[in-house]
Design a protein around this motif. Structure first.
Motif, PDB file in Angstrom:
ATOM      1  N   ILE A   1     -16.244  15.039 -14.031  1.00 16.00           N
ATOM      2  CA  ILE A   1     -16.866  13.737 -14.331  1.00 16.00           C
ATOM      3  C   ILE A   1     -15.839  12.821 -14.989  1.00 16.00           C
ATOM      4  O   ILE A   1     -15.714  11.647 -14.624  1.00 16.00           O
ATOM      5  CB  ILE A   1     -18.094  13.927 -15.247  1.00 16.00           C
ATOM      6  CG1 ILE A   1     -19.246  14.539 -14.448  1.00 16.00           C
ATOM      7  CG2 ILE A   1     -18.532  12.597 -15.839  1.00 16.00           C
ATOM      8  CD1 ILE A   1     -20.490  14.785 -15.255  1.00 16.00           C
TER       9      ILE A   1
ATOM     10  N   ILE B   1     -13.479  11.589 -12.365  1.00 25.33           N
ATOM     11  CA  ILE B   1     -14.119  10.625 -11.460  1.00 25.33           C
ATOM     12  C   ILE B   1     -14.292   9.275 -12.165  1.00 25.33           C
ATOM     13  O   ILE B   1     -14.073   8.214 -11.573  1.00 25.33           O
ATOM     14  CB  ILE B   1     -15.486  11.173 -10.988  1.00 25.33           C
ATOM     15  CG1 ILE B   1     -15.276  12.400 -10.094  1.00 25.33           C
ATOM     16  CG2 ILE B   1     -16.258  10.111 -10.215  1.00 25.33           C
ATOM     17  CD1 ILE B   1     -16.544  13.160  -9.808  1.00 25.33           C
ATOM     18  N   LEU B   2     -14.656   9.322 -13.446  1.00 25.49           N
ATOM     19  CA  LEU B   2     -14.821   8.067 -14.178  1.00 25.49           C
ATOM     20  C   LEU B   2     -13.491   7.339 -14.316  1.00 25.49           C
ATOM     21  O   LEU B   2     -13.425   6.115 -14.171  1.00 25.49           O
ATOM     22  CB  LEU B   2     -15.415   8.342 -15.565  1.00 25.49           C
ATOM     23  CG  LEU B   2     -16.886   8.749 -15.588  1.00 25.49           C
ATOM     24  CD1 LEU B   2     -17.349   8.972 -17.005  1.00 25.49           C
ATOM     25  CD2 LEU B   2     -17.750   7.690 -14.908  1.00 25.49           C
TER      26      LEU B   2
ATOM     27  N   LEU C   1     -11.152   7.380 -12.304  1.00 21.25           N
ATOM     28  CA  LEU C   1     -10.767   6.899 -10.974  1.00 21.25           C
ATOM     29  C   LEU C   1     -11.655   5.743 -10.513  1.00 21.25           C
ATOM     30  O   LEU C   1     -11.300   5.000  -9.616  1.00 21.25           O
ATOM     31  CB  LEU C   1     -10.884   8.080 -10.003  1.00 21.25           C
ATOM     32  CG  LEU C   1     -10.338   7.983  -8.598  1.00 21.25           C
ATOM     33  CD1 LEU C   1      -8.856   7.709  -8.646  1.00 21.25           C
ATOM     34  CD2 LEU C   1     -10.584   9.301  -7.868  1.00 21.25           C
ATOM     35  N   SER C   2     -12.814   5.575 -11.155  1.00 20.17           N
ATOM     36  CA  SER C   2     -13.841   4.709 -10.569  1.00 20.17           C
ATOM     37  C   SER C   2     -13.509   3.222 -10.740  1.00 20.17           C
ATOM     38  O   SER C   2     -12.777   2.818 -11.641  1.00 20.17           O
ATOM     39  CB  SER C   2     -15.177   4.990 -11.236  1.00 20.17           C
ATOM     40  OG  SER C   2     -15.129   4.546 -12.571  1.00 20.17           O
ATOM     41  N   ASP C   3     -14.095   2.414  -9.864  1.00 22.25           N
ATOM     42  CA  ASP C   3     -14.000   0.961  -9.987  1.00 22.25           C
ATOM     43  C   ASP C   3     -14.685   0.483 -11.253  1.00 22.25           C
ATOM     44  O   ASP C   3     -14.287  -0.496 -11.869  1.00 22.25           O
ATOM     45  CB  ASP C   3     -14.690   0.290  -8.797  1.00 22.25           C
ATOM     46  CG  ASP C   3     -13.837   0.365  -7.566  1.00 22.25           C
ATOM     47  OD1 ASP C   3     -12.669   0.785  -7.708  1.00 22.25           O
ATOM     48  OD2 ASP C   3     -14.328   0.038  -6.478  1.00 22.25           O
ATOM     49  N   TRP C   4     -15.745   1.203 -11.595  1.00 22.19           N
ATOM     50  CA  TRP C   4     -16.569   0.784 -12.736  1.00 22.19           C
ATOM     51  C   TRP C   4     -15.722   0.638 -13.997  1.00 22.19           C
ATOM     52  O   TRP C   4     -15.810  -0.363 -14.705  1.00 22.19           O
ATOM     53  CB  TRP C   4     -17.686   1.819 -12.936  1.00 22.19           C
ATOM     54  CG  TRP C   4     -18.569   1.540 -14.095  1.00 22.19           C
ATOM     55  CD1 TRP C   4     -19.015   0.321 -14.503  1.00 22.19           C
ATOM     56  CD2 TRP C   4     -19.108   2.499 -14.998  1.00 22.19           C
ATOM     57  NE1 TRP C   4     -19.808   0.470 -15.597  1.00 22.19           N
ATOM     58  CE2 TRP C   4     -19.890   1.779 -15.927  1.00 22.19           C
ATOM     59  CE3 TRP C   4     -19.025   3.891 -15.105  1.00 22.19           C
ATOM     60  CZ2 TRP C   4     -20.571   2.423 -16.957  1.00 22.19           C
ATOM     61  CZ3 TRP C   4     -19.713   4.513 -16.115  1.00 22.19           C
ATOM     62  CH2 TRP C   4     -20.474   3.800 -17.031  1.00 22.19           C
TER      63      TRP C   4
ATOM     64  N   VAL D   1     -23.451  -0.845 -12.947  1.00 22.37           N
ATOM     65  CA  VAL D   1     -22.228  -0.082 -12.687  1.00 22.37           C
ATOM     66  C   VAL D   1     -21.665  -0.540 -11.354  1.00 22.37           C
ATOM     67  O   VAL D   1     -22.361  -0.514 -10.345  1.00 22.37           O
ATOM     68  CB  VAL D   1     -22.539   1.423 -12.640  1.00 22.37           C
ATOM     69  CG1 VAL D   1     -21.314   2.204 -12.230  1.00 22.37           C
ATOM     70  CG2 VAL D   1     -23.061   1.891 -13.977  1.00 22.37           C
ATOM     71  N   SER D   2     -20.405  -0.971 -11.358  1.00 18.95           N
ATOM     72  CA  SER D   2     -19.857  -1.433 -10.088  1.00 18.95           C
ATOM     73  C   SER D   2     -19.278  -0.265  -9.314  1.00 18.95           C
ATOM     74  O   SER D   2     -18.816   0.710  -9.909  1.00 18.95           O
ATOM     75  CB  SER D   2     -18.789  -2.501 -10.343  1.00 18.95           C
ATOM     76  OG  SER D   2     -17.830  -1.990 -11.235  1.00 18.95           O
ATOM     77  N   GLY D   3     -19.303  -0.373  -8.013  1.00 21.24           N
ATOM     78  CA  GLY D   3     -18.805   0.699  -7.145  1.00 21.24           C
ATOM     79  C   GLY D   3     -19.506   2.012  -7.382  1.00 21.24           C
ATOM     80  O   GLY D   3     -18.855   3.049  -7.554  1.00 21.24           O
TER      81      GLY D   3
ATOM     82  N   GLN E   1     -18.846   5.593  -5.609  1.00 25.82           N
ATOM     83  CA  GLN E   1     -17.738   6.475  -5.972  1.00 25.82           C
ATOM     84  C   GLN E   1     -18.185   7.544  -6.949  1.00 25.82           C
ATOM     85  O   GLN E   1     -17.485   8.525  -7.152  1.00 25.82           O
ATOM     86  CB  GLN E   1     -16.635   5.660  -6.647  1.00 25.82           C
ATOM     87  CG  GLN E   1     -15.977   4.670  -5.747  1.00 25.82           C
ATOM     88  CD  GLN E   1     -15.058   3.778  -6.549  1.00 25.82           C
ATOM     89  OE1 GLN E   1     -15.339   3.453  -7.690  1.00 25.82           O
ATOM     90  NE2 GLN E   1     -13.953   3.383  -5.929  1.00 25.82           N
ATOM     91  N   LEU E   2     -19.318   7.303  -7.583  1.00 28.24           N
ATOM     92  CA  LEU E   2     -19.727   8.208  -8.648  1.00 28.24           C
ATOM     93  C   LEU E   2     -20.712   9.274  -8.169  1.00 28.24           C
ATOM     94  O   LEU E   2     -21.303   9.969  -8.972  1.00 28.24           O
ATOM     95  CB  LEU E   2     -20.367   7.410  -9.795  1.00 28.24           C
ATOM     96  CG  LEU E   2     -19.456   6.373 -10.438  1.00 28.24           C
ATOM     97  CD1 LEU E   2     -20.193   5.629 -11.522  1.00 28.24           C
ATOM     98  CD2 LEU E   2     -18.222   7.023 -11.026  1.00 28.24           C
TER      99      LEU E   2
ATOM    100  N   ALA F   1     -20.092  12.633  -9.487  1.00 27.45           N
ATOM    101  CA  ALA F   1     -20.417  12.682 -10.909  1.00 27.45           C
ATOM    102  C   ALA F   1     -21.924  12.790 -11.095  1.00 27.45           C
ATOM    103  O   ALA F   1     -22.408  13.492 -11.985  1.00 27.45           O
ATOM    104  CB  ALA F   1     -19.876  11.442 -11.613  1.00 27.45           C
TER     105      ALA F   1
ATOM    106  N   PHE G   1     -23.016  16.366 -10.638  1.00 26.30           N
ATOM    107  CA  PHE G   1     -22.745  17.177 -11.826  1.00 26.30           C
ATOM    108  C   PHE G   1     -23.702  16.810 -12.954  1.00 26.30           C
ATOM    109  O   PHE G   1     -24.166  17.674 -13.697  1.00 26.30           O
ATOM    110  CB  PHE G   1     -21.306  16.976 -12.296  1.00 26.30           C
ATOM    111  CG  PHE G   1     -20.302  17.612 -11.391  1.00 26.30           C
ATOM    112  CD1 PHE G   1     -20.398  18.952 -11.076  1.00 26.30           C
ATOM    113  CD2 PHE G   1     -19.274  16.874 -10.847  1.00 26.30           C
ATOM    114  CE1 PHE G   1     -19.477  19.537 -10.240  1.00 26.30           C
ATOM    115  CE2 PHE G   1     -18.357  17.456 -10.001  1.00 26.30           C
ATOM    116  CZ  PHE G   1     -18.455  18.787  -9.705  1.00 26.30           C
TER     117      PHE G   1
END
Lengths: 632, 368, 263
Positions: free
Chosen positions: A399, A402-403, A405-408, B331-333, B336-337, B340, B343
């Motif tokens: 997690i 991924i965070l 890496l994320s756009d967010w 939350v943008s994009g 992609q999550l 996550a 999980f």
């Protein structure tokens, strides 16, 4: 449990004619099975591309390349394994001899017949589509760039020869085989360490040595290999001789030792001698570690800096896994927290928040953050069953990646582009540590390794360390014995997290940039392999594990000495992990405690028995029986 | 079971806080989503995320179907985790790689069949052949894995085989990498009649096929476990291996069969992956493997029906979650999550209901 | 203090699923007593200990130690209140040394922090010295069996009888007031068992511990217990001195089964 050849009793039976088996009295089924397994292994190695990719790397100059070595070692091991026999008490111990050599040869020949089939197969069929290494290059290596027939015939012959050698290892005494194996490994090591040794000899201005040792194509020269092997054998012989004399002296000494009253004094002097010798050893190692980098070149310093980073990580994980017995598969999360917090806090290129702090200040905050993340990850998982905990920590690790890496969150962490332009470390105006000066990085790493070793060592021998070990041994009982297991486990998480964050912080200063892909799950797994390989809960072992594995094979994103192995290192790490768990769960180096126990046991057995007898005399006749059941 | 109130420690309070926070986050996301669906300009929706686009009914249905199709695949993999956990009590981490090997086998055989020209002309027969081959390869892999890596560790503390299985997992992954190279392995092109959107609810044919195959496999497994002698023996071993062996059941053989059945299911799941995504990489097994394990836990480990339900739950959650909970919260994009989210589902389920939604079935000594 | 019993259990129920492991049990121990709990296998004796030490949560009832309730406390808190126990199937910390085993069980009596250990403060050093000395003292209770070079041996290499002794030492090291001994002489030969029986007496007479023990060996029960409580199917079917209890027909029936009734 296995009684091997150096036991005097088994050697004694060699005179017994009845226990000698005939040459063809073989366990054929076992041989065929071993041959089959070997054949599959050999074909896999051939098709994995190792022979082709390693062919350029010479080990011994004109004769042996790493590519051919990859095809030779397995028959040796398998045929040795075939000849292994457990001799338990009450079983006949057979004399070893020609039969074992023959068995090894048969297994080796059968196994390498797999390569014969491969040679024939490659010449007649083309299945390069799924199997990428089904190639003419492989064929060329397999038939020595001669005819197909040569290739088809020679492999079983080579297999028989290496197999005979492997099986023959059972015939010679343990000392001879062990010396031979160590000589072989030394030659291999000398060949592998080519770049380090060249580097060292340049540092000490004795280039002549490395020039003489290594040929133009990086391999040991023919005569150099022989000299190295002879030197190794000489050293081994010396060690055996010393041990013999020490043992004789020890036996005589214990017979002459005073009776029970002196027993504890004696053990104390043994201890003191033992400890002081160890201290001397440590002092020498520390001195070498401090001085050596000055004489090493860039490449070796770089390599050692990488090793040091993994020592740091492994020591941190060792507290969680090795001491407290919590299987944390998401340890990379703390590495990432350390790396990214330093990156954000020091780099002018950090997108949202860029205080451009000095590195040490950033490190302090990184430690705090890592500790908090440790608490945050630790608290929810701490009451879970051990195996669920493993998967959930792995999930947390993913997690976090991924965070990052994320756009967010790319506004803060810059997504896949990562954070670059991280400045070096200003050491209080004295020096600057930068990535392009590996020596300075190495010293920084060494400094933090020293801290981590000190912390691990001190905590292991303290109240919390004992609590961790108790939790590892039996959590329920630890709880009943008054240990607050929840907070002990949380402390383990936090301590491990802080040590892991050191490594991340150094990494970002060393590389000058951080990317999410540097913090993939495989990093956690490699660290776990290092800890297990070195011996869980054993500080010197973990360090040795990191030096050997990361030094030779390299980390997940860092090259090791054998750069050719880059593609294969995760394969090897996986196989190694399985092998370690199957063979010995406690790791390569036995823990210091176990070694001490063996030592003391030998020394005190007699004295103890005498003390018992005296105590029994004192309490009267009845006590005599009570000691019967308790002899260790 | 406890009438007595337990004294709460700080950790307990923190856990309670986490549980409430997680549920509140999900609730808030869903509320914002509903608000946006009703009217994108109502104040709550604007406050949560002014740019959010609500889903149309068709998008929503597509997401659900896509989620169900992937979830069915996770469910089939989860069976392997669940059955092995039920019988041996450890997480076979490498099971995801068995699935990947199935998918790779499918890619290789289907492209070979396409080369020979049979794929186009005789699709159904070829598909059956591919599924069968994949099942065989996966079964063999699983059985060898058990024999080599796990059998010698029988009776060791359960973290030991778990660590071993991590090693096996990375070994198998890289075994495929070095043999077949790093490139993606593509499946042969699916026939048009399958890929085009059918008039029936406009659902892609491959997804219907995936759901159908999964259903058939599930029914077969259910029959095996509930109606045959082998299945009865499996359940007996899962309940108590020692007593089962005293009753004359060959425990070793049953364990091998359990691995074999789990492997076969993973083989089917591998082909479903191929149908859904058309190509496969050597790393393809890891994440689905972990998600399938999550599915097994969500459904209650050791519980076969639960695994399938858990798989579908995870599949739908990771398909809908990002757009229904994360995007409405700004939350943008969010897509992609999705990993996550999968999980997070595992973590939340373990926090809120550690024995899974449908209850776990474990050997008697594992229950606490 | 004398009016309040040391341990007072009223109306205790422990239910597992449908099984009533403990059924409406009342039980008291006064300071300085040695009370034996006997009963056939499966009578709920170990569950009874588990309930006291907090490993099992009672379904109903009250457990009070020195007048304060133990319910809802974690096992470690109960230990720090002053109750220690041993286990029927010896559960030592096998890879820790003998001395470490008794040092770790002083955890709840010590207070050093991690910082102390890292900085090697005076407090750390004196406390470590005390912990070590106390550990050696406790081990010394068993004569020379667990001392000397044994200190640094891992618990896993000890003989069976010595493991049992170390379990008792580990319980003593928690500085308890009440010790629960679960079959302390199981698996020992008669000589060892007689010796340990004597030591259990000394535990009370010299060290001042109150003791509750579960035991199958009737000679041990006869020799040292002040009172005996007989459990069967989770219920107390008889109480009294050894002589009273051993004459009780219900007890004989519980031990010998239905056949005793006929004779």
């Amino acid at each position: 449990m296995t009684v091997t050849g150096d036991f005097p009793t088994t050697q004694g039976t060699s005179a017994d004619a009845a226990s000698r088996r005939r040459l063809l009295d073989q366990d054929w089924q076992k041989l065929v099975r071993a041959g089959g397994i070997l054949a599959l292994g050999q074909v896999f190695i051939a098709l994995s591309g190792m022979p082709v990719n390693f062919d350029r790397r010479l080990l011994i100059d004109p004769i042996l390349s790493l590519g051919y070595l990859s095809l030779i070692w397995l028959p040796l091991v398998v045929s040795y394994w075939v000849g292994r026999e457990q001799v338990l008490e009450g079983m006949t111990a057979y004399a070893r001899g020609g039969r074992d050599v023959l068995a090894g040869a048969i297994a080796g020949a059968l196994g390498n017949a797999g390569l014969t089939l491969l040679v024939v197969g490659i010449t007649h069929f083309d299945i390069r589509d799924p199997l990428v290494n089904w190639s003419p290059q492989l064929l060329a290596i397999l038939h020595f760039e001669e005819s197909v027939w040569l290739g088809a015939v020679i492999w079983p012959v080579i297999g028989a020869a290496t197999g005979a050698l492997g099986g023959g290892m059972h015939c010679a005494s343990t000392r001879i085989t062990r010396t031979a194996v160590i000589a072989g490994l030394t030659v291999f090591g000398a060949a592998v360490l080519e770049s380090v040794i060249t580097d060292l000899s340049q540092g000490f201005h004795i280039e002549a040595v490395s020039d003489w040792l290594y040929g133009p194509k990086r391999g040991l020269t023919y005569p150099a290999a022989i000299v190295v092997a002879v030197a190794a054998i000489a050293v081994m012989a010396g060690i055996w001789a010393y041990r013999d004399s020490a043992m004789r002296a020890g036996l005589v000494g214990s017979r002459q030792s005073p009776a029970a009253p002196g027993e504890s004094d004696r053990s104390r002097t043994v201890w003191r001698r033992f400890i002081s010798r160890r201290l001397l050893g440590y002092a020498l190692v520390i001195a070498a570690v401090v001085v050596l980098p000055l004489f090493l070149g860039r490449l070796t310093n770089e390599l050692l800096a990488n090793v040091g980073l993994f020592i740091l990580l492994a020591l941190g994980l060792n507290i969680i896994v090795g001491l407290a017995g919590i299987l944390d598969l998401g340890y990379v999360a703390f590495f990432a927290v350390g790396g990214y917090s330093v990156a954000v806090l020091t780099s002018p290129g950090s997108p949202r928040f860029s205080p451009e702090m000095p590195w040490f200040g950033a490190l302090f905050i990184a430690m705090l953050l890592a500790g908090l993340v440790g608490l945050f990850i630790g608290a929810p998982v701490i009451r879970m069953r051990g195996d669920y905990l493993a998967v959930v920590t792995l999930g947390f690790g993913e997690i976090i990646r991924i965070l990052l890496l994320s756009d967010w969150l790319s506004g803060t962490f810059n997504g896949a582009q990562g954070i670059t332009n991280i400045p070096g470390v200003e050491v209080f105006g004295l020096a600057t540590v930068r990535g392009f000066e590996p020596r300075s990085v190495l010293y920084l790493v060494l400094f933090f390794c020293a801290i981590a070793i000190y912390v691990s060592w001190r905590l292991e021998n303290s109240r919390i360390g004992r609590a961790w070990m108790a939790v590892r041994e039996d959590e329920t009982v630890a709880e009943v014995m008054g240990v607050d297991t929840v907070s002990a486990k949380l402390m383990a998480f936090v301590t491990g997290a802080v040590l892991g964050s050191f490594s991340g912080a150094i990494l970002s200063a060393k590389v000058g940039s951080v990317f999410p892909h540097s913090f993939a799950i495989i990093v956690s797994i490699v660290i776990l392999v290092v800890v297990i390989f070195g011996g869980m809960g054993n500080i010197p072992g973990v360090i040795a594990g990191a030096v050997v594995l990361i030094g030779v094979l390299g980390g997940p994103n860092q090259p090791g000495l054998l750069q050719e192995f880059a593609e294969y290192k995760i394969l090897i790490y996986g196989a190694l992990l399985v092998w370690m768990m199957l063979q010995r769960s406690e790791g390569l180096i036995p823990s210091v405690r176990r070694a001490q126990e063996l030592h003391i046991d030998e020394m005190n057995q007699d004295a103890w028995l005498r003390a018992q007898a005296e105590a029994d005399d004192a309490t009267g006749g009845g006590g005599g029986n009570s000691s019967v059941g308790e002899q260790p | 079971m406890q009438l007595t109130t337990k004294q709460r420690t700080r950790v307990d309070w923190f856990l309670t806080f986490l549980r409430i926070a997680a549920l509140a986050l999900i609730g808030a996301g869903l509320l914002a989503f509903i608000a946006q669906a009703i009217d994108a300009n109502n104040p709550f929706a604007r406050w949560a995320n002014p740019d959010a686009l609500s889903l149309t009914g068709k998008q929503f249905r597509d997401l659900v179907v896509a989620g169900l199709a992937q979830g069915a695949m996770y469910g089939l993999i989860a069976l392997g985790y669940s059955m092995v956990y039920g019988v041996l009590g450890f997480i076979n981490f490498a099971h995801g790689e068995v699935f990947m090997i199935g998918a790779v086998t499918g890619a290789v055989t289907s492209s070979k069949l396409a080369e020979a020209g049979a794929w186009e002309s005789n699709f159904v027969l070829c598909l059956l052949l591919v599924v069968f081959l994949s099942m065989v390869v996966c079964t063999v892999t699983a059985v060898i894995m058990e024999r080599v890596a796990y059998r010698p560790l029988r009776g060791k503390p359960r973290l030991i085989p778990l660590i071993t299985s991590i090693g096996v997992s990375f070994f198998l992954q890289n075994f495929i990498l070095v043999l077949l190279g790093p490139g993606t392995k593509s499946y042969a092109k699916m026939p048009d009649w399958l890929t085009e959107k059918r008039t029936f609810l406009e659902i892609q044919g491959t997804r219907i096929l995936v759901l159908a195959v999964a259903a058939v496999a599930m029914v077969g497994l259910w029959y095996l476990v509930e109606r045959t002698k082998t299945g009865k023996a499996m359940r007996a071993v899962a309940e108590d291996a020692e007593i089962a062996s005293l009753m004359g059941i060959d425990v070793n053989r049953i364990i091998v069969k359990t691995f074999a059945v789990g492997g076969a299911m993973a083989g089917v799941a591998g082909i479903l992956w191929g149908l859904l995504f058309n190509s496969v990489l050597h790393t393809a097994g890891f994440l689905p493997g972990i998600k399938a394990f999550s599915a097994a836990v969500v459904g209650g480990i050791g519980n076969i029906g639960g695994s399938m339900a858990g798989g579908l739950t995870i599949g739908v959650a990771e398909s809908l979650g990002p757009l229904m909970i994360l995007e409405p919260l700004g939350v943008s994009g969010p897509s992609q999550l999705r990993d996550a989210v999968a999980f997070a589902v595992l973590i939340i389920v373990l926090l809120v209901r550690p024995s899974g939604i449908f209850g776990e079935r474990l050997p008697s000594e594992e229950r606490t | 203090m004398s009016s309040v019993p040391m341990l007072e259990i009223t109306g205790l129920h422990v239910v597992f699923g449908g099984l009533h492991a403990i059924n409406d049990l009342d039980f008291t121990v006064d300071e300085g007593e040695i009370v034996a709990v006997i009963g056939p296998n499966g009578a709920g004796k170990t569950t009874f200990f588990n309930a006291i030490s907090g490993m099992v949560k009672p379904t109903e009832g009250q457990i009070a130690f020195e007048g304060r309730s133990l319910l809802g406390l974690d096992p470690n808190k109960i230990t720090s209140r002053g109750i220690a126990r041993t286990f029927q199937n010896v559960r030592l910390f096998a890879n820790m040394t003998v001395l470490e085993n008794v040092m770790v069980s002083q955890h709840c009596r010590t207070g050093q922090r991690m910082v102390d250990a890292l900085l090697q403060t005076r407090r750390f050093r004196t406390e470590e010295e005390q912990v070590r000395a106390r550990g050696k003292e406790v081990l010394g209770f068993f004569g020379t069996r667990l001392t000397g070079y044994r200190f640094d041996q891992p618990a896993s290499v000890l003989s069976y009888a010595n493991r049992r002794r170390l379990e008792i030492a580990r319980a003593m090291a928690t500085s308890p007031k009440l010790i629960l001994l679960d079959e302390p002489v199981a698996g020992m030969n008669p000589v060892e068992s007689a010796e340990l029986t004597g030591l259990i007496g000394k535990l009370r007479d010299e060290m001042g511990y109150t003791i509750v023990l579960i035991e199958h060996d009737m000679s041990v029960v006869r020799d040292i217990s002040d009172r005996v409580v007989v459990l069967d199917h989770g219920e107390a079917i008889a109480r009294g001195t050894y002589a009273e209890v051993s004459a009780n027909p219900q007890v004989i029936e519980a031990y010998l089964g239905q056949s005793a009734k006929g004779s």
